[in-house]
Motif scaffolding. Sequence first.
Motif, short mmCIF file in Angstrom:
data_model
loop_
_atom_site.label_atom_id
_atom_site.label_comp_id
_atom_site.label_asym_id
_atom_site.label_seq_id
_atom_site.Cartn_x
_atom_site.Cartn_y
_atom_site.Cartn_z
N LEU A 177 -1.66 16.65 7.78
CA LEU A 177 -1.00 16.28 8.98
C LEU A 177 -1.59 16.76 10.43
O LEU A 177 -1.33 16.31 11.42
N ASN A 178 -2.92 17.22 10.05
CA ASN A 178 -4.05 17.60 11.09
C ASN A 178 -3.06 18.42 12.22
O ASN A 178 -3.37 18.52 13.22
N GLY A 179 -2.26 19.51 11.62
CA GLY A 179 -1.64 20.32 12.57
C GLY A 179 -0.64 19.84 13.32
O GLY A 179 0.10 20.53 14.26
N LEU A 180 -0.28 18.55 13.19
CA LEU A 180 1.05 17.93 13.86
C LEU A 180 2.25 18.40 13.27
O LEU A 180 2.31 18.62 12.12
N SER A 181 3.40 18.26 13.85
CA SER A 181 4.62 18.58 13.49
C SER A 181 4.82 17.18 12.60
O SER A 181 4.46 16.33 12.75
N VAL A 182 5.83 17.33 11.58
CA VAL A 182 6.32 16.12 11.11
C VAL A 182 7.03 14.96 12.23
O VAL A 182 6.41 13.72 12.07
N ASP A 183 7.56 15.28 13.26
CA ASP A 183 8.08 14.30 14.13
C ASP A 183 6.82 13.65 15.12
O ASP A 183 6.80 12.62 15.17
N GLU A 184 5.82 14.71 15.33
CA GLU A 184 4.60 14.02 16.23
C GLU A 184 3.91 13.01 14.95
O GLU A 184 3.42 12.29 15.56
N TYR A 185 3.65 13.77 13.70
CA TYR A 185 2.95 12.93 12.75
C TYR A 185 3.62 11.67 12.72
O TYR A 185 3.14 10.53 12.64
N PHE A 186 5.15 11.35 12.50
CA PHE A 186 5.72 10.04 12.66
C PHE A 186 5.52 9.24 13.64
O PHE A 186 5.45 7.69 13.69
N LYS A 187 5.40 9.76 15.03
CA LYS A 187 5.36 9.12 16.09
C LYS A 187 3.92 8.40 16.22
O LYS A 187 3.65 7.36 16.75
N ARG A 188 2.88 9.37 15.97
CA ARG A 188 1.52 8.71 16.34
C ARG A 188 0.22 9.21 15.57
O ARG A 188 -0.81 9.13 15.77
N GLY A 189 0.69 10.10 14.36
CA GLY A 189 -0.20 10.65 13.36
C GLY A 189 -0.36 9.79 11.94
O GLY A 189 -1.41 10.17 11.59
N ARG A 190 0.26 9.01 12.02
CA ARG A 190 0.05 8.25 10.33
C ARG A 190 -1.15 7.54 10.63
O ARG A 190 -1.87 7.02 11.70
N LYS A 191 -1.74 7.47 9.44
CA LYS A 191 -3.10 6.69 9.33
C LYS A 191 -2.64 5.56 8.37
O LYS A 191 -1.70 5.17 7.71
N SER A 192 -3.70 4.39 8.77
CA SER A 192 -3.86 3.09 7.92
C SER A 192 -2.53 2.36 7.95
O SER A 192 -2.12 2.35 9.28
N LEU A 193 -2.18 1.81 7.04
CA LEU A 193 -0.90 0.77 6.98
C LEU A 193 0.19 1.32 7.74
O LEU A 193 0.93 0.40 8.64
N LEU A 194 0.65 2.41 7.50
CA LEU A 194 1.98 2.86 8.03
C LEU A 194 1.87 3.23 9.52
O LEU A 194 2.89 3.75 9.97
N SER A 195 0.60 3.11 10.11
CA SER A 195 0.54 3.43 11.46
C SER A 195 1.04 2.12 12.30
O SER A 195 1.53 2.32 13.49
N ILE A 196 0.99 1.06 11.65
CA ILE A 196 1.47 -0.25 12.36
C ILE A 196 2.78 -0.91 11.91
O ILE A 196 3.25 -1.77 12.53
N VAL A 197 3.19 -0.59 10.67
CA VAL A 197 4.42 -1.15 10.06
C VAL A 197 5.11 -0.02 9.53
O VAL A 197 4.71 1.03 8.95
N THR A 198 6.24 -0.35 9.28
CA THR A 198 7.38 0.87 8.70
C THR A 198 7.42 0.51 7.25
O THR A 198 7.24 -0.61 6.69
N PRO A 199 8.11 1.66 6.61
CA PRO A 199 8.40 1.13 5.07
C PRO A 199 9.44 -0.01 5.01
O PRO A 199 9.07 -0.60 3.78
N ALA A 200 10.32 -0.09 5.86
CA ALA A 200 11.41 -1.00 5.60
C ALA A 200 10.71 -2.27 5.77
O ALA A 200 10.96 -3.31 5.11
N GLU A 201 9.73 -2.49 6.61
CA GLU A 201 9.10 -3.89 6.70
C GLU A 201 8.29 -4.31 5.43
O GLU A 201 8.02 -5.35 5.32
N ILE A 202 7.39 -3.10 4.91
CA ILE A 202 6.70 -3.39 3.72
C ILE A 202 7.72 -3.98 2.73
O ILE A 202 7.48 -4.68 1.97
N LEU A 203 8.80 -3.09 2.53
CA LEU A 203 9.72 -3.53 1.50
C LEU A 203 10.35 -4.90 1.58
O LEU A 203 10.54 -5.82 0.57
N LYS A 204 10.66 -5.19 2.79
CA LYS A 204 11.17 -6.59 2.99
C LYS A 204 10.33 -7.78 2.68
O LYS A 204 10.55 -8.64 2.05
N ALA A 205 9.12 -7.52 3.06
CA ALA A 205 7.94 -8.41 2.72
C ALA A 205 7.98 -8.46 1.18
O ALA A 205 7.58 -9.71 0.56
N GLY A 206 7.81 -7.42 0.41
CA GLY A 206 7.79 -7.48 -0.99
C GLY A 206 8.90 -8.09 -1.46
O GLY A 206 8.80 -8.84 -2.50
#
Length: 100
Positions: free
Chosen positions: A60-89
Amino acid sequence: MTRRHEQILNREDGSTVRLVAEYCPSFFTKPSINYYAFIQPKGSKEWKLFTPHSSPDKSLNGLSVDEYFKRGRKSLLSIVTPAEILKAGMELHEELRLNF
């Protein structure tokens, strides 16, 4: 035979995301579905690839969980939500069910 399903997602900031779910059969293991996405920022002609494995650093690089979800995610989850991934699948599974 590889099958591919794409979703086009238009974001509020004007960027466009192409989310891809790709069915990959195998003779030796269970078939798998790979997910990746391309993002095109507003006003750009370039597409940038995001995969689930873009960064080996999962901390998490020192971020709170809320900060991490807003702007700290890396890779695919930084631009799509888990719900969007599930829907595509689910849509890919439906296409495979109808075509085989």
